[in-house]
Design a protein around this motif. Structure first.
Motif, PDB file in Angstrom:
ATOM      1  N   MET A   1       0.849  -1.198   0.000  1.00 54.93           N
ATOM      2  CA  MET A   1       0.000   0.000   0.000  1.00 54.93           C
ATOM      3  C   MET A   1       0.880   1.242   0.000  1.00 54.93           C
ATOM      4  N   SER A   2       0.552   2.185  -0.854  1.00 51.41           N
ATOM      5  CA  SER A   2       1.338   3.408  -0.948  1.00 51.41           C
ATOM      6  C   SER A   2       0.444   4.612  -0.736  1.00 51.41           C
ATOM      7  N   GLY A   3       1.075   5.738  -0.446  1.00 49.94           N
ATOM      8  CA  GLY A   3       0.332   6.967  -0.217  1.00 49.94           C
ATOM      9  C   GLY A   3       0.889   8.110  -1.036  1.00 49.94           C
ATOM     10  N   SER A   4       0.481   9.330  -0.709  1.00 46.53           N
ATOM     11  CA  SER A   4       0.946  10.529  -1.414  1.00 46.53           C
ATOM     12  C   SER A   4       1.363  11.580  -0.385  1.00 46.53           C
ATOM     13  N   TYR A   5       2.146  12.570  -0.855  1.00 50.30           N
ATOM     14  CA  TYR A   5       2.668  13.598   0.054  1.00 50.30           C
ATOM     15  C   TYR A   5       1.841  14.876  -0.033  1.00 50.30           C
ATOM     16  N   ASP A   6       1.618  15.470   1.127  1.00 46.38           N
ATOM     17  CA  ASP A   6       1.029  16.812   1.214  1.00 46.38           C
ATOM     18  C   ASP A   6       2.205  17.794   1.304  1.00 46.38           C
ATOM     19  N   TYR A   7       2.477  18.488   0.191  1.00 46.07           N
ATOM     20  CA  TYR A   7       3.687  19.297   0.139  1.00 46.07           C
ATOM     21  C   TYR A   7       3.608  20.549   1.014  1.00 46.07           C
ATOM     22  N   ARG A   8       2.397  20.899   1.436  1.00 43.76           N
ATOM     23  CA  ARG A   8       2.295  22.001   2.418  1.00 43.76           C
ATOM     24  C   ARG A   8       2.902  21.573   3.753  1.00 43.76           C
ATOM     25  N   LEU A   9       2.640  20.325   4.122  1.00 46.12           N
ATOM     26  CA  LEU A   9       3.230  19.812   5.366  1.00 46.12           C
ATOM     27  C   LEU A   9       4.734  19.564   5.208  1.00 46.12           C
ATOM     28  N   VAL A  10       5.143  19.206   3.985  1.00 45.64           N
ATOM     29  CA  VAL A  10       6.580  19.040   3.746  1.00 45.64           C
ATOM     30  C   VAL A  10       7.312  20.358   3.973  1.00 45.64           C
ATOM     31  N   MET A  11       6.732  21.449   3.441  1.00 48.63           N
ATOM     32  CA  MET A  11       7.354  22.763   3.638  1.00 48.63           C
ATOM     33  C   MET A  11       7.327  23.170   5.108  1.00 48.63           C
ATOM     34  N   LEU A  12       6.225  22.830   5.798  1.00 46.52           N
ATOM     35  CA  LEU A  12       6.152  23.138   7.232  1.00 46.52           C
ATOM     36  C   LEU A  12       7.239  22.380   7.992  1.00 46.52           C
ATOM     37  N   ALA A  13       7.453  21.121   7.615  1.00 45.87           N
ATOM     38  CA  ALA A  13       8.499  20.328   8.269  1.00 45.87           C
ATOM     39  C   ALA A  13       9.872  20.958   8.053  1.00 45.87           C
ATOM     40  N   PHE A  14      10.090  21.433   6.836  1.00 44.34           N
ATOM     41  CA  PHE A  14      11.384  22.071   6.550  1.00 44.34           C
ATOM     42  C   PHE A  14      11.556  23.362   7.356  1.00 44.34           C
ATOM     43  N   MET A  15      10.501  24.167   7.488  1.00 43.02           N
ATOM     44  CA  MET A  15      10.588  25.419   8.263  1.00 43.02           C
ATOM     45  C   MET A  15      10.885  25.120   9.733  1.00 43.02           C
ATOM     46  N   VAL A  16      10.189  24.108  10.265  1.00 43.65           N
ATOM     47  CA  VAL A  16      10.444  23.742  11.666  1.00 43.65           C
ATOM     48  C   VAL A  16      11.874  23.235  11.824  1.00 43.65           C
ATOM     49  N   SER A  17      12.348  22.458  10.859  1.00 42.81           N
ATOM     50  CA  SER A  17      13.716  21.951  10.896  1.00 42.81           C
ATOM     51  C   SER A  17      14.724  23.091  10.838  1.00 42.81           C
ATOM     52  N   MET A  18      14.411  24.077   9.998  1.00 43.71           N
ATOM     53  CA  MET A  18      15.312  25.230   9.874  1.00 43.71           C
ATOM     54  C   MET A  18      15.397  26.004  11.191  1.00 43.71           C
ATOM     55  N   LEU A  19      14.231  26.247  11.806  1.00 45.75           N
ATOM     56  CA  LEU A  19      14.216  26.958  13.091  1.00 45.75           C
ATOM     57  C   LEU A  19      14.934  26.148  14.169  1.00 45.75           C
ATOM     58  N   THR A  20      14.750  24.839  14.134  1.00 45.60           N
ATOM     59  CA  THR A  20      15.408  23.973  15.114  1.00 45.60           C
ATOM     60  C   THR A  20      16.924  24.042  14.976  1.00 45.60           C
ATOM     61  N   SER A  21      17.401  23.981  13.737  1.00 48.38           N
ATOM     62  CA  SER A  21      18.847  24.027  13.496  1.00 48.38           C
ATOM     63  C   SER A  21      19.430  25.363  13.933  1.00 48.38           C
ATOM     64  N   LEU A  22      18.718  26.445  13.607  1.00 48.52           N
ATOM     65  CA  LEU A  22      19.203  27.774  14.002  1.00 48.52           C
ATOM     66  C   LEU A  22      19.225  27.896  15.522  1.00 48.52           C
ATOM     67  N   ALA A  23      18.175  27.400  16.186  1.00 50.02           N
ATOM     68  CA  ALA A  23      18.135  27.443  17.654  1.00 50.02           C
ATOM     69  C   ALA A  23      19.273  26.631  18.250  1.00 50.02           C
ATOM     70  N   THR A  24      19.580  25.484  17.627  1.00 52.94           N
ATOM     71  CA  THR A  24      20.676  24.643  18.125  1.00 52.94           C
ATOM     72  C   THR A  24      21.995  25.401  18.122  1.00 52.94           C
ATOM     73  N   LEU A  25      22.279  26.070  17.003  1.00 50.21           N
ATOM     74  CA  LEU A  25      23.557  26.782  16.878  1.00 50.21           C
ATOM     75  C   LEU A  25      23.643  27.951  17.848  1.00 50.21           C
ATOM     76  N   ILE A  26      22.563  28.695  17.967  1.00 46.11           N
ATOM     77  CA  ILE A  26      22.572  29.868  18.855  1.00 46.11           C
ATOM     78  C   ILE A  26      22.667  29.447  20.320  1.00 46.11           C
ATOM     79  N   LEU A  27      21.852  28.465  20.695  1.00 42.72           N
ATOM     80  CA  LEU A  27      21.847  28.031  22.089  1.00 42.72           C
ATOM     81  C   LEU A  27      23.137  27.324  22.469  1.00 42.72           C
ATOM     82  N   ALA A  28      23.761  26.638  21.510  1.00 44.51           N
ATOM     83  CA  ALA A  28      25.035  25.974  21.798  1.00 44.51           C
ATOM     84  C   ALA A  28      26.092  26.991  22.189  1.00 44.51           C
TER      85      ALA A  28
END
Length: 704
Positions: A1-28
Motif C-alpha cells: 500500500m502506498s500513499g501521497s505527500y502533502d507538500y504544504r506539510l513538507v514545507m512546514l516540516a522544513f521550516m520547523v527543521s530550519m528553526l530547530t537548526s538555528l536554535a541549536t547553533l545559537i543556544l550551543a
C-alpha cells in the motif's frame, strides 16, 4: 500500500527543521559561554526546546505522507520518540561546552547523536498502529543510518567551528549552517519514510489508547509555535546580551548604537577584542577550567623596542605597525583561542583547553615567529620582536593573578634578552619581588644621595699625561653595601628610571668640572649614555642648559655610546649625534669591535674616537689575531680622522704593545683605578710628575 505527500506539510516540516537548526547553533554558543551556575539550566532548557523541534520535524514529515486509510498513533511510542529527540539535542548541545574535542570524544558524540537521530523517525513511524505491522527495507534503513552519522558529523563540526569564532556577531554564518543541517534532517526523514513498507491489506487499529492524527497535528502545531517563540527569544537574548547589543537608550539611533557596541568590545585601532571583552571571556573560561581536568594559559605579549619605532618613524607608522602585528598574531593562534589588545604595544592571548605546558609551547613559538618577517609600513622596512610571559590556570592562581603573573614572566623574558618566552614560576616571582625592592631602593638612592661618582684617568700614549677622565657611578646601599653598576643600571633601564639617574650623573659631573676648574684643572670628562637617554629628544638641550648653569664650555664634556646601542637605534642615534655635533659636544663609541658596525658606518654617525673593547686588550699579548685586528682598526680609524682609546690596560706589557700598535690614549687599572673626586688631586699630581717612559713605567696606587 502506498500513499501521497502533502507538500504544504513538507514545507512546514522544513521550516520547523530550519528553526530547530538555528536554535541549536545559537543556544550551543550561549551554553558554551555561560557561567557555571547557569550552564546546566541552559543545557536542559535548550535540549527540551531543540528536541521538541527535531521531534516536530519528523512528526510533520510523517503526517505529510497520506495513506488511503485512517490512521492512529501509539502515544507511548510518540513520547519515546520525543525522548530520543531530546537526547540527541542534549548530546549535541553538551558538545558545545567542550572546546577542543579529542578523537574519543568525537566518536562517542557522533555515535550518540546519530543513534538518537535515526531512532526518532523510525519510532514515530512504528507508532502507527496498523495490522499487519509496518516493515522496513533494510537497504534503505542502512542508507538512513549512514545519513544520520553524516548529519551528526556535520552538526558537531559546525558547532565546533561556530563556537570558536571569536568575535563575529552576524547571523549569516548561523543561517547558512542551519540551512545545511535542516536539509540533512529532512532528507534523512524522507529516506526513513521511503524505507517503510505498508502491506496492501493494512488496517488501522483505533482504540482508547491511541492518538488520532488530528490530535497529533494540534500538538505538533503548538510545539512548532513554541519552538518559534523559544528560538526568537533565545536569539534576541544571545545577540543582545552576550554580544553587548542592549539598547542603552530607546531613542538612540542605530549608528550611535553600533558605535557604542564597537567601542565597548573592540579595540578601535586593531579591531581585536579589547581588554574589557577579553576579561569577560577569560572569566567564563576560568569558570569552565575550575570544573574540568583541563588548563588554560595566558600569554602576555609585549613588543620589543616599539617606543623606538614611534620615535624614529612617527606615531602614524607605529599605529599601522600595530594593525599588521594584530593580523599576524590572529593567524598564529588556534581557531579556539583568542588574542586581544590591552593597550599600547601590549597584546594577550588566551590559550584554552590544554593539558600540559608541552601543548602551549608550539602555539607561543608560532606567536613569536609570526613577527620575524620584516614589516613594510609606509615605505619603511621595520623589524620587531616580542617577549612573551605565560601563566597557566589553575596552577598559577585565579583570573586576577593570572594576568599579573603572565606580565611578570614577560618582563623576565625581556630582561633575559627579549624575543623569547618564559613560563611563570617561583624563581620569577622572587626576581619580581627583588626588582620591586630594587625600584624602591633606587628611588630612595636618588633622594638620599647614596650615589657617588668615581673618575678614571685616560693618558696620552706619547706624552703619558692625563688628557681626560671617565665618570663611573657607584652605589653604596646603607644596608647592602656596594651594589654593582651592572646590576642596578640594568634594573634602572628596565624600570624606566635610567633617565633620572643619567640626569643625576650629568649634573654631578658638571658640578665636579666646575670645582676642578676653580683649581685650574681643565680636563674633559666622559659620561656613558644609556639607551633610554637616547630616546629623550630634549637630551642635548638639557645638557646645554646644565653646562650654562655651571658656566662650562661644551668641550669639557664627552659622551660615550656603545656600539650595540648605535646599531640597534641607527636612525635615532644618527639624528641625536647630529645635535651633539651642532652643540660642539664630542661623542666616543665604546666597546668597539664586538658589534656589526663598520668603519664606513662610523663616517655617518659623526663620532670623534673609538674605544676598543677590553676583549682585545685582555688577549692581545697571547693572541696574534687580536694584535692584527687592533692594528688594522687603528690604521683605518686614523685614516678617517678618529682617535683610538684602549681600555682595560692592566699590565706593563699590554701598555707597551698598545702604544706600539698606534693607540692614541690608554685607560685601565695599570694607570689608575677609578677614584673619588677627593683622590683626583693625588692621581693627577702623580701622573704629571712621574716618568711613564716606555722602559720605566710606574703604575700608580691610590687608596680606595
Amino acid at each position: 500500500m502506498s500513499g501521497s505527500y502533502d507538500y504544504r506539510l513538507v514545507m512546514l516540516a522544513f521550516m520547523v527543521s530550519m528553526l530547530t537548526s538555528l536554535a541549536t547553533l545559537i543556544l550551543a554558543t550561549k551554553i558554551h559561554r555561560s557561567k557555571q551556575a547557569s550552564e546546566n539550566y541552559w543545557l536542559i532548557a535548550s535540549a527540551i526546546t531543540v528536541g521538541t523541534g527535531i521531534w516536530a520535524t519528523h512528526c510533520i514529515g510523517m503526517l505529510a505522507y497520506k495513506l488511503p486509510i485512517h490512521t492512529a498513533l501509539s502515544p507511548l511510542l510518540v513520547f519515546l520518540a520525543w525522548i530520543f529527540s531530546a537526547l540527541a539535542a542534549g548530546v549535541s548541545l553538551k558538545v558545545a561546552t567542550i572546546k577542543t574535542l579529542n578523537s574519543y570524544q568525537f566518536i562517542i558524540s557522533t555515535f550518540a547523536i546519530s543513534t538518537s537521530l535515526v531512532l526518532t523517525p523510525y519510532i514515530i513511524i512504528k507508532s502507527i498502529v496498523v495490522t499487519p505491522h509496518v516493515e522496513f527495507n533494510l537497504i534503505l534503513v542502512m542508507i538512513t543510518m549512514m545519513m544520520s552519522v553524516s548529519a551528526a558529523i556535520v552538526m558537531i563540526s559546525t558547532l565546533n567551528w561556530l563556537r570558536n569564532r571569536k568575535f563575529e556577531v552576524s547571523l549569516t554564518p548561523n543561517i547558512s549552517s542551519a540551512l545545511f543541517i535542516s536539509s540533512s534532517l529532512i532528507i534523512m526523514q524522507y529516506c526513513s519514510m521511503s524505507s517503510t513498507i505498508f502491506a496492501n491489506n493494512s488496517v488501522s487499529i483505533i482504540s482508547n489508547t491511541t492518538l488520532s492524527t488530528e490530535m497529533l497535528a494540534l500538538l505538533i502545531a503548538l510545539g512548532a509555535v513554541g519552538l518559534v517563540l523559544a528560538s526568537f527569544v533565545s536569539t534576541l537574548f544571545y545577540f543582545n546580551l552576550d554580544q553587548g547589543k542592549l539598547s542603552l537608550n530607546i531613542n538612540l539611533n542605530e549608528s550611535n548604537h553600533n558605535e557604542l557596541t564597537r567601542l565597548a568590545m573592540v579595540d578601535t585601532l586593531t579591531q581585536l577584542p579589547n581588554r574589557r571583552y577579553f576579561q569577560y571571556h577569560l572569566e567564563i573560561a576560568t569558570h569552565r577550567v575550575s570544573r574540568s581536568n583541563h588548563s588554560l594559559a595566558i600569554a602576555f605579549i609585549d613588543l620589543d623596542g616599539f617606543k623606538r619605532i614611534n620615535d624614529i618613524f612617527g606615531h602614524q607608522t607605529g599605529d599601522h605597525l600595530l594593525i599588521a602585528v594584530a593580523s599576524r598574531l590572529s593567524t598564529a593562534i588556534r581557531g579556539c583561542d583568542m588574542v586581544a589588545r590591552l593597550g599600547g604595544d601590549e597584546f594577550v592571548a588566551l590559550i584554552d583547553e590544554v593539558r600540559s605546558d608541552e601543548e602551549i609551547v608550539p602555539i607561543v613559538e608560532r606567536i613569536i615567529k609570526s613577527l620575524h618577517k620584516t614589516f613594510n609600513i609606509n615605505q619603511h622596512e621595520i623589524n620587531i620582536s616580542a617577549s612573551v610571559g605565560i601563566a597557566v590556570a589553575p596552577r598559577d592562581g585565579d583570573m586576577a593573578k593570572l594576568m599579573l603573573r603572565a606580565d611578570t614572566a614577560m618582563y623576565r623574558a625581556k630582561s633575559d634578552g627579549k624575543n623569547q618566552y618564559r613560563f611563570y614560576d617561583s624563581a620569577i616571582e622572587l626576581a619580581a619581588e627583588q626588582l620591586n625592592i630594587m625600584q624602591k631602593d633606587l628611588r630612595h638612592a636618588l633622594t638620599k644621595h647614596e650615589f657617588k661618582l668615581y673618575f678614571q684617568p685616560k693618558i696620552d700614549a706619547l706624552t703619558h699625561q692625563i688628557v681626560g677622565l671617565e665618570a663611573f657611578i657607584r652605589w653604596h646601599h646603607p644596608s647592602k653595601g656596594e651594589i654593582s653598576p651592572n646590576t642596578f643600571l640594568a634594573a634602572a633601564e628596565h624600570l624606566g628610571i635610567a633617565n633620572k639617574i643619567g640626569d643625576w650623573v650629568i649634573e654631578e659631573t658638571c658640578r665636579t668640572l666646575h670645582r676642578l676648574r676653580t683649581q685650574s684643572v681643565h680636563l674633559p670628562i666622559a659620561i656613558n649614555l644609556s639607551a633610554q637617554q637616547f630616546r629623550n629628544k630634549n637630551l642635548v638641550k638639557n645638557i646645554l642648559k646644565t653646562l650654562k648653569r655651571f658656566d662650562l664650555p661644551t668641550t669639557c664634556l664627552m659622551f660615550e655610546i656603545t656600539e650595540a646601542t648605535a646599531i640597534n637605534n641607527a636612525e635615532l642615534v644618527e639624528s641625536l649625534l647630529t645635535d651633539f655635533q651642532v652643540a660642539d659636544i664630542k661623542i666616543s663609541m665604546d666597546d668597539f669591535g664586538t658589534g656589526q658596525s663598520s668603519l664606513a658606518y662610523l663616517q655617518t654617525v659623526k663620532v670623534s674616537e673609538l674605544k676598543l673593547d677590553r676583549v682585545f686588550t685582555k688577549d692581545i699579548l697571547a693572541d696574534r689575531q687580536s694584535q692584527a685586528i687592533v692594528g688594522a682598526i687603528v690604521k683605518l680609524a686614523h685614516a678617517i680622522g678618529l682617535k683610538v682609546v684602549a681600555e682595560g690596560v692592566e699590565t706593563q706589557e699590554q701598555f707597551k704593545l698598545l702604544i706600539e700598535l698606534g693607540c692614541d690614549q690608554l685607560q685601565g687599572y695599570y694607570i689608575s683605578h677609578p677614584v673619588t673626586e677627593e683622590q683626583l688631586g693625588e692621581v693627577i699630581w702623580q701622573i704629571s710628575n712621574r716618568s711613564l717612559a716606555q722602559n720605566n713605567v710606574i703604575p700608580f696606587s691610590v687608596k680606595q
